[in-house]
Design an enzyme around this catalytic site. Structure first.
Site, PDB file in Angstrom:
ATOM      1  N   GLU A 173       0.804  -1.231   0.000  1.00 46.68           N
ATOM      2  CA  GLU A 173       0.000   0.000   0.000  1.00 46.68           C
ATOM      3  C   GLU A 173       0.834   1.277   0.000  1.00 46.68           C
ATOM      4  O   GLU A 173       0.573   2.208   0.770  1.00 46.68           O
ATOM      5  CB  GLU A 173      -0.965  -0.005   1.198  1.00 46.68           C
ATOM      6  CG  GLU A 173      -1.918  -1.177   1.177  1.00 46.68           C
ATOM      7  CD  GLU A 173      -2.820  -1.275   2.403  1.00 46.68           C
ATOM      8  OE1 GLU A 173      -2.775  -0.368   3.253  1.00 46.68           O
ATOM      9  OE2 GLU A 173      -3.554  -2.269   2.509  1.00 46.68           O
ATOM     10  N   ASN A 217       2.033  -5.201  -3.159  1.00 40.93           N
ATOM     11  CA  ASN A 217       0.635  -5.506  -2.838  1.00 40.93           C
ATOM     12  C   ASN A 217      -0.134  -4.214  -2.562  1.00 40.93           C
ATOM     13  O   ASN A 217       0.360  -3.333  -1.845  1.00 40.93           O
ATOM     14  CB  ASN A 217       0.636  -6.394  -1.574  1.00 40.93           C
ATOM     15  CG  ASN A 217      -0.714  -6.996  -1.253  1.00 40.93           C
ATOM     16  OD1 ASN A 217      -1.359  -7.573  -2.122  1.00 40.93           O
ATOM     17  ND2 ASN A 217      -1.137  -6.879   0.002  1.00 40.93           N
ATOM     18  N   HIS A 254     -10.484  -5.907  -2.246  1.00 44.63           N
ATOM     19  CA  HIS A 254     -11.574  -5.688  -1.289  1.00 44.63           C
ATOM     20  C   HIS A 254     -12.616  -4.872  -2.042  1.00 44.63           C
ATOM     21  O   HIS A 254     -12.413  -3.673  -2.276  1.00 44.63           O
ATOM     22  CB  HIS A 254     -11.099  -4.864  -0.091  1.00 44.63           C
ATOM     23  CG  HIS A 254     -10.003  -5.515   0.712  1.00 44.63           C
ATOM     24  ND1 HIS A 254     -10.214  -6.629   1.481  1.00 44.63           N
ATOM     25  CD2 HIS A 254      -8.697  -5.185   0.883  1.00 44.63           C
ATOM     26  CE1 HIS A 254      -9.083  -6.971   2.103  1.00 44.63           C
ATOM     27  NE2 HIS A 254      -8.146  -6.109   1.746  1.00 44.63           N
ATOM     28  N   GLU A 280      -6.211 -10.548  -1.043  1.00 43.84           N
ATOM     29  CA  GLU A 280      -7.030 -10.291   0.160  1.00 43.84           C
ATOM     30  C   GLU A 280      -8.505 -10.232  -0.217  1.00 43.84           C
ATOM     31  O   GLU A 280      -9.254  -9.386   0.273  1.00 43.84           O
ATOM     32  CB  GLU A 280      -6.592  -8.980   0.823  1.00 43.84           C
ATOM     33  CG  GLU A 280      -5.132  -8.948   1.200  1.00 43.84           C
ATOM     34  CD  GLU A 280      -4.704  -7.669   1.904  1.00 43.84           C
ATOM     35  OE1 GLU A 280      -5.575  -6.886   2.348  1.00 43.84           O
ATOM     36  OE2 GLU A 280      -3.482  -7.435   2.018  1.00 43.84           O
ATOM     37  N   ASP A 282     -12.227 -10.130  -0.654  1.00 40.43           N
ATOM     38  CA  ASP A 282     -13.527 -10.234   0.009  1.00 40.43           C
ATOM     39  C   ASP A 282     -14.498  -9.366  -0.766  1.00 40.43           C
ATOM     40  O   ASP A 282     -14.157  -8.311  -1.261  1.00 40.43           O
ATOM     41  CB  ASP A 282     -13.491  -9.918   1.516  1.00 40.43           C
ATOM     42  CG  ASP A 282     -12.785  -8.631   1.886  1.00 40.43           C
ATOM     43  OD1 ASP A 282     -12.593  -7.770   1.009  1.00 40.43           O
ATOM     44  OD2 ASP A 282     -12.430  -8.476   3.064  1.00 40.43           O
TER      45      ASP A 282
END
Ligand code: G3I
Length: 493
Positions: A173, A217, A254, A280, A282
């Site tokens: 990030e 990432n 996400h 990650e 979701d």
């Protein structure tokens, strides 16, 4: 992070109340070693996520929190369904190095050792991140002190998990959500070390372990055309051009819906010569809408050979960091949701993955700050109409080859080449063609390539040289330039 995360098609939509809180409170504030190789085509449908993913040479992992390992249903579901893991918090800088050069391995070891004992693939998350830092990393440090703390942290943690972790999120990030393309998030790292901190971290990581995959990432880099994506794309392209070690890009994913150009985005990163992983995942929602979004994510990844694995950010909705969105595959009682079934079916239908070994060893001297070349921007729409080269009829005992365009985007394309045996079996093959317009191959799988000017020669790998009479095998590649399907010749000794 803005209140308007990317949604389908890269358009922005307002968040619901709970998602707004979640975004502001979480993302906004936060700001082995064997390479997967091509495997056999999918067999009979597998009944668990990990087994289904393994059929195409991929993993399907989950984030695991050590604090829940005393829940037997949690561990049983992890063991049954998943063949990969990421520690949700335990490997982050604050938890793992709470005092300088004093490491707290306990919780992370619990997760890693369990995973290794079950043969799961472990992603290391994460070495350099602006969030969850220990309090001893602070503004009183000089640049050289921070640099030496960062290098020591990377080295010690990577050494500890050498041979157990297959890929590390070296930097997490680092890009900002707004501003011009390539703008980095303001952090102690940019303030003290400048934007070159990312490159320094990757070089230190390669020096610590030459055999592990090194990943960048981030979130909100799911849309192929988003400004944040372009910044990361330019960085990876620049790293590749200058020999800065980088092997993979993690799309956190996400969201509530994958953008419509999600697969194109995965393919454009892969075309730079890196693996892509969904790290990650979701997906907020429920029922068939959520199931459909999950299906599209899995299909997008599995359509790209260098998309090597998917990790969901937790097992059960009740312990998700965004549990209000019910974003995971199991409900609060560990029951399989509709989304589970659509993921399982999509994994069972997948085509094989491929991934070369980590990139070559680093050059010794870190060069100055990374440059970002605007000309490297990813571009828009993939071409919808695949085309194929004319196939030549093989002589008895000979072979033929046909090149087909699978996908294309501005500046690049992906092709599949079918090598077919004639009326006799083939033992070893060589396929040749000439590019019509300066195209260059950036990554090739299931074959060995050599090029001379515009001429390309590909020979079989050890495992796909033998083709039965009338049968065929394929290899694939991504290339720079305009999609083309030149006539290919095939010879066999
Ligand atoms: O363990 C302490 C506990 O002792 C203390 O009592 C409690 C009080 O708040 O905090 C506990 O730590 C929390 C930790 O999760 C473990 O539950 C932290 O406060 C909390 O901030 C932390 O949240 C994590 C978050 O990263 C931190 O930034 C989430 O679990 C985790 O899912 C989330 O994961 C991130 C990825 O690493 C990077 N990408 C985004 C993703 C979601 O935000």
């Amino acid at each position: 992070m803005s209140d308007f995360p990317l949604s389908a098609g890269g358009a922005r939509r307002p968040l619901s109340g709970s998602r707004r809180v979640l975004a502001a409170g979480a993302l906004g504030v936060l700001g082995v070693v064997t390479a997967l190789s091509a495997t056999l085509p999918a067999n009979a449908a597998a009944s668990t996520l990990g087994a289904a993913a393994a059929q195409s040479g991929r993993y399907f992992g989950t984030a695991i929190a050590a604090g829940h390992l005393n829940d037997s249903t949690y561990v049983a579901t992890w063991d049954r369904e998943f063949n990969g893991v990421t520690a949700e918090n335990e490997m982050k800088w604050g938890p793992i190095e709470p005092s300088r050069n004093s490491f707290n391995w306990g919780s992370a070891d619990q997760i890693v050792n369990h995973a290794v004992s079950k043969g799961m693939k472990v992603r290391g998350h994460t070495l350099v991140w602006h969030a969850q830092l220990p309090s001893w990393i602070n503004n009183n440090m000089s640049a050289s002190d921070l640099r030496s703390a960062m290098t020591n942290h990377i080295t010690q943690v990577m050494n500890h998990y050498k041979g157990k972790v297959f890929a590390w999120d070296v930097v997490n990030e680092a890009f900002a959500d707004g501003g011009a393309v390539g703008t980095l998030r303001d952090s102690i790292f940019t303030q003290k070390l400048g934007k070159g901190f990312i490159e320094e971290a990757f070089r230190a990581a390669r020096a610590a372990d030459p055999n592990v995959k090194l990943c960048y990432n981030d979130y909100n880099i799911d849309s192929a055309t988003a400004a944040k994506t372009q910044g990361v794309y330019n960085m990876v392209k620049d790293f590749k051009a200058r020999g800065v070690p980088i092997d993979c890009v993690g799309l956190q994913s996400h969201f509530g819906n994958p953008p419509s150009n999600y697969q194109q985005n995965i393919a454009q990163f892969a075309a730079l010569g890196v693996d892509v992983q969904i790290t990650e995942l979701d997906v907020g929602g429920s029922g068939s809408t959520q199931a459909d979004a999950y299906r599209r994510v899995v299909q997008a990844c599995t359509a790209v050979p260098r998309c090597t694995g998917i990790t969901v950010w937790g097992i059960t909705d009740k312990w998700s960091w965004r549990s209000g969105d019910t974003p995971l595959l199991f409900d609060g009682n560990f029951n399989k949701k509709q989304a589970y079934t659509s993921v399982l079916n999509a994994l069972n239908a997948a085509t094989p993955s491929t991934s070369p070994s980590p990139s070559a060893s680093p050059s010794q001297s870190p060069s100055a700050s990374p440059s970002a070349s605007p000309s490297a921007s990813p571009s828009a729409s993939p071409s919808a109409s695949p085309s194929a080269s004319p196939s030549t009829s093989p002589a008895p005992g000979g072979c033929s080859a046909t090149i087909k365009t699978i996908n294309s985007w501005g500046g690049g394309f992906q092709s599949e080449v079918t090598v077919q045996a004639g009326s006799s079996a083939v033992n070893g093959w060589t396929v040749k063609w000439t590019w019509p317009g300066g195209q260059t191959i950036s990554s090739l799988w299931n074959g060995r390539q050599s090029s001379s000017g515009s001429s390309v020669t590909v020979t079989n790998e050890s495992y796909n040289g033998s083709i039965a009479a009338g049968a065929s095998t394929t290899f694939g590649f991504t290339a720079n330039g305009t999609a083309a399907t030149p006539t290919a010749t095939c010879t066999s000794p």
